[in-house]
Design a protein around this motif. Structure first.
Motif, mmCIF file in Angstrom:
data_model
loop_
_atom_site.group_PDB
_atom_site.id
_atom_site.type_symbol
_atom_site.label_atom_id
_atom_site.label_comp_id
_atom_site.label_asym_id
_atom_site.label_seq_id
_atom_site.Cartn_x
_atom_site.Cartn_y
_atom_site.Cartn_z
ATOM 1 N N HIS B 126 0.812 -1.212 0.000
ATOM 2 C CA HIS B 126 0.000 0.000 0.000
ATOM 3 C C HIS B 126 0.848 1.266 0.000
ATOM 4 N N GLN B 298 -4.933 -2.335 -5.320
ATOM 5 C CA GLN B 298 -6.296 -2.063 -4.874
ATOM 6 C C GLN B 298 -7.296 -2.756 -5.785
ATOM 7 N N ALA B 375 -10.763 -2.953 2.398
ATOM 8 C CA ALA B 375 -11.048 -1.697 3.092
ATOM 9 C C ALA B 375 -9.820 -1.200 3.850
ATOM 10 N N GLU B 376 -9.158 -2.125 4.514
ATOM 11 C CA GLU B 376 -7.947 -1.734 5.253
ATOM 12 C C GLU B 376 -6.912 -1.187 4.299
ATOM 13 N N GLU B 379 -7.781 2.247 3.098
ATOM 14 C CA GLU B 379 -7.536 3.263 4.123
ATOM 15 C C GLU B 379 -6.058 3.625 4.193
ATOM 16 N N GLU B 380 -5.229 2.562 4.269
ATOM 17 C CA GLU B 380 -3.788 2.806 4.360
ATOM 18 C C GLU B 380 -3.266 3.468 3.094
ATOM 19 N N LYS B 383 -3.945 7.126 2.698
ATOM 20 C CA LYS B 383 -3.046 7.930 3.533
ATOM 21 C C LYS B 383 -1.699 8.079 2.831
#
Lengths: 477, 428
Positions: B126, B298, B375-376, B379-380, B383
């Protein structure tokens, strides 16, 4: 590169003749400025006093503006449609206080052919003076009808007439006066066409000047100098053209660079402004380059061209002078030969001559021959005097002209190169300001952003780069 | 010309006192000692990173300071020639020793950098992993007809790029804590085996092309680029497009520049500075690839989610069919098979129903799992993307400032040159 000529090293000649010329060896690839300084050295101006004595009545004071009494301008060109052709005329304006002119002011229209006629007349009338050159009839790069070409021609014609006007002898030439004042030049041209100038016909511009026995060293020096000057100014011309070419390339490249940044800015958000300002800056710099290049080509280039042509013209005049001297020397030789013959006739008897053989009395033969020789000798002596005068005049003219020419040349070249350097400095200055503007955009943007950012952002110290921006080195490292 | 490499500055006092220096013939030992007494190097021109709090870069300096050509004999008796780079670290004054030592130094070759990067790519999928400098020079000045990978200037620039890579990794709050990364900096000989032991390569297949992706992804790579996601995430779609644009724009710019002739002459003495700026731009063109691989990850995960959801839906439908709550379709294999083989017995039906119910449970778990993972990740990743965007803006601005400053320097030099030339003329 001129090697092996008298002026290269600047050392004394064997007889202590200090060569005032010091032509350094010239490498076309190096910075040309370094060697230009030595152009100003010249013969005639600083050599022996005898020159000045001879120059005597022809010695010219430095062209003082105060003593100038003849002002000529060339401008205001117009197109004319004649019956068979289209041609351009230029307005020649004269203002003078000289008594030999009927009026104080004149304004006439002249076309290029008229200038050509004038120059021919001056050359014929004054074969031993330097006549300023005319601009070229054609230009490789430009069309004869383009404004740029015509502008350059107009300026060159102006310079041509002014140089003549400043010349103490040439400016009083009758044909020059006619050129400046006559409403219609056609009649004068037609009238003058058939005549062959007596001076012109007897002057043989031969390549035999090397056979001259006693060319005084100063003319050798002069010829060498003009030769070398011609070569060097030719080099300058070529280099100048190369500069123009490379600058034009640079302009193209930078102008092509700008759209890349502009295109990129379309897909950005934060840095779009900066990219846009860089693109604008590049376009500005490209434009400055283009303008500077025009100056290089036209203003700088045309003066250099003029001197290239001048050098050629001067070489021819120097050759003419050599011919004149050679005529004199040939006459002298002839005279001496005849004198020797007469001596010979005096002391020999004519018993075995051809005439005695035919039955004439030897004493009579002797007398006849003697008389004949006497007549010839007298004629030759008269001729010798004329030729001697002519040679002296030619020498004096040339020395004086060379002196004047050197002074003018030094002034012209100095001015030319100084303003050239100034132009370049201005160019870099403009580019500098443009790029400083870009940085200002970046700085103000940063300040705006810093104010918008929250104090906890992990983008600290825009201050860290600011001092670096403001302190860019003033000297190159 | 490559600048002469600075030799380490030794504290003369220590050298003079030979008793303090243990006599050893082990090169490693010697280099460790040298590293200890070496002083801070003056900064060389390179990318100025804004040092993030709490990262390795805060506490240490990392330099790739020298390069050397090595020749070794391979098993088949052939010679293998390659370049190695000297990687050294030094703890900044007044900070703790995160690697446990004051200073380290070792030699690494390019392939080892690649190995490190691949490991990071797989392990921190990520994160936008900083790019490496090119292995071979691609966009070059037109006048250079051949590529010489051993050309000293190319190697010099590559060295600067490798240094930048390590610093960027050290500047990242997560990456800098990775043990394998530490090992890269410290453990010369044992590192390779520890990387391989991490097993990351199992997750990885090296594919033709620049980016290495997970093994699972290889199947998907062969699919249409659109990935046939039912609902592609717009944020990542937009990001991908942006990256493509960025890469194209920068590449176009650099390619154009490569054909400039008079521009090159104009830059003249400042060529190495200018090349550096161009390299920094090139780095961002490569960064685009790194961002795209995050986007691809992703997409993979989302694909898994959608597949899991499809699977669940299919199983649910099957159950409903078996239970009779849903009329069967006009044609079905069951209908056909029941005609051919006879209708199923109730026992069989029961068994099948139970099977399907189990499968549904698995499928539900699968859906939950993949959704959570996706989802995790999102999110990461978001960021990380934000962080990258900020860095990108700052870096690009700096590149542009440097470029402008360079132009100003050139102009100033021009003015100075012509000023002195003019003075020369005025003396005529």
């Amino acid at each position: 590169m001129a090697d092996g000529s008298a002026g290269v090293t600047g050392e004394d000649g064997g007889d202590g003749f200090k060569d005032p010329l010091r032509m350094p060896s010239y490498d076309e690839d190096e910075d040309e400025e370094v060697d230009i300084v030595n152009f100003s050295r010249s013969p005639g101006g600083e050599s022996a006093a005898s020159t000045n004595a001879l120059a005597g009545s022809f010695k010219i004071e430095a062209a003082d503006v105060d003593t100038k009494d003849l002002f000529v301008t060339v401008d205001n060109r117009e197109k004319h449609a004649g019956s068979f052709e289209v041609y351009i005329t230029y307005r020649v304006t004269t203002k003078t206080t000289r008594g030999c002119f009927d009026n104080c002011e004149f304004a006439v229209r002249r076309r290029f052919q008229d200038f050509v006629w004038l120059r021919q007349k001056l050359t014929d009338d004054h074969p031993t003076h330097f006549i300023p050159p005319l601009p070229e009839k054609t230009n490789m790069r430009l069309s004869r009808f383009s404004n740029e070409f015509l502008d350059m021609r107009e300026k060159a014609l102006n310079s041509f007439l002014n140089r003549i006007a400043e010349h103490p002898t040439l400016s009083f030439n009758e044909n020059f006066q006619i050129f400046l004042t006559a409403k219609e030049l056609e009649t004068h041209r037609r009238y003058a066409k058939g005549l062959v100038s007596r001076v012109g016909s007897s002057v043989k511009t031969t390549a035999e000047s090397y056979r001259l026995k006693n060319r005084s060293p100063e003319f050798t020096t002069m010829a060498d100098y003009v030769d070398q000057f011609g070569q060097k100014i030719g080099s300058v011309d070529r280099i100048s053209q190369r500069i123009v070419k490379e600058q034009s390339e640079y302009h193209t490249e930078i102008a092509a660079f700008a759209p890349s940044f502009e295109l990129w800015s379309d897909s950005e958000t934060d840095v779009a402004d900066i990219l846009h300002s860089i693109a604008m800056c590049l376009e500005k710099c490209a434009n400055f380059t283009r303008l500077e290049n025009v100056v290089q080509q036209d203003d700088f280039g045309s003066v250099i061209k003029e001197y290239v042509l001048y050098a050629d013209a001067m070489k021819n005049v120097l050759k003419k002078r050599d011919s004149i001297q050679m005529e004199y020397e040939q006459c002298l030789d002839e005279l001496n030969r005849k004198k020797n013959e007469r001596e010979h006739v005096k002391i020999t008897d004519q018993n075995y001559s051809f005439a005695a053989f035919m039955g004439k009395d030897p004493t009579d033969v002797k007398q006849d021959k003697s008389n004949r020789l006497d007549t010839q000798i007298t004629k030759l002596q008269k001729q010798l005097e004329v030729l001697n005068d002519r040679t002296e005049v030619a020498n004096a003219d040339l020395k004086a002209d060379m002196d004047r020419w050197n002074k003018t040349k030094r002034k012209d070249i100095k001015e030319l190169f100084t303003s050239w350097a100034e132009g370049r400095m201005k160019y870099y200055d403009l580019c500098l300001s443009s790029w400083e503007d870009v940085i200002k955009t970046l700085q103000t943007k940063k300040q705006d952003e810093d104010q918008l950012d929250s104090p906890d952002s992990n983008e600290p110290a825009s201050e860290t780069s600011d001092p670096e921006i403001l302190e860019y080195p003033t000297q190159d490292t | 010309m490559a600048e002469s490499v600075e030799s380490p500055e030794y504290n003369p006092a220590i050298i003079a006192d030979s008793a303090a220096v243990p006599v050893t013939s082990d090169v490693d030992e010697l280099s460790k000692i040298a590293a200890k007494i070496r002083q801070a190097r003056p900064p060389r021109p390179c990318v100025q990173l804004t040092i993030q709090d709490g990262t390795l870069l805060e506490a240490m300096e990392i330099n790739v300071s020298e390069q050397e050509k090595r020749t070794t004999q391979t098993a088949m008796g052939m010679k293998d020639v390659y370049t190695v780079y000297y990687v050294e670290t030094r703890v900044k004054d007044g900070t703790s020793k995160p690697l446990g030592e004051e200073a380290t130094s070792l030699w690494r070759r390019y392939s080892e950098f690649e190995l490190l990067r691949n490991y990071l790519l797989v392990t921190y999928s990520h994160v936008v992993i900083p790019p490496l400098p090119e292995k071979r020079a691609t966009i070059m000045w037109q006048q250079l007809s051949t590529v010489d990978n051993f050309d000293s200037e190319f190697i010099e620039r590559r060295r600067t790029g490798l240094e930048g890579f390590l610093r960027r990794v050290a500047n990242h709050h997560k990456l800098c804590q990775d043990k394998i990364f530490h090992g890269f900096l410290q453990d010369e000989n044992g590192w390779k085996s520890s990387v391989n032991a991490s097993g990351f390569q199992a997750k990885m297949t090296i594919l033709p092309g620049s980016v290495n992706v997970n093994k699972q992804d290889s199947r998907l790579k062969s699919l249409n680029a659109a990935f046939r996601l039912k609902k592609p995430d717009k944020r990542f779609e937009d990001l991908k497009n942006y990256c493509t644009n960025l890469q194209n724009n920068i590449t176009a710019l650099l390619k154009l520049r490569a054909f400039f002739i008079s521009y090159k002459d104009y830059i003249d003495d400042f060529m190495s500075e200018e090349e550096l700026i161009a390299d920094q731009l090139k780095e961002y063109a490569s960064f685009a690839d790194a961002v795209r691989s995050v986007c691809r990850k992703q997409e993979m995960l989302q694909y898994e989610v959608e597949r899991a959801e499809e699977n669940l839906a299919a199983k649910t439908q099957l159950r409903d069919q078996l239970q009779g709550t849903v009329p069967t379709k006009a044609f079905s294999w069951r209908g056909l098979s029941s005609k051919v083989f006879g209708p199923e017995t109730d026992q069989v039906k029961e068994m099948k129903l139970r099977q399907v119910k189990d499968q549904i449970q698995e499928a539900e778990e699968q859906v939950t799992r993949t959704q959570k993972e996706a989802a995790e990740f999102v999110e990461e990743a978001l960021k990380e993307i934000e962080r990258f965007k900020k860095t990108k803006t700052a870096d690009l601005k700096e590149i542009f400032i440097n470029f402008s400053v360079l132009q100003i320097k050139i102009a100033k030099k021009g003015i100075a040159t012509w000023m002195s030339t003019k003075e020369c003329f005025e003396k005529m």
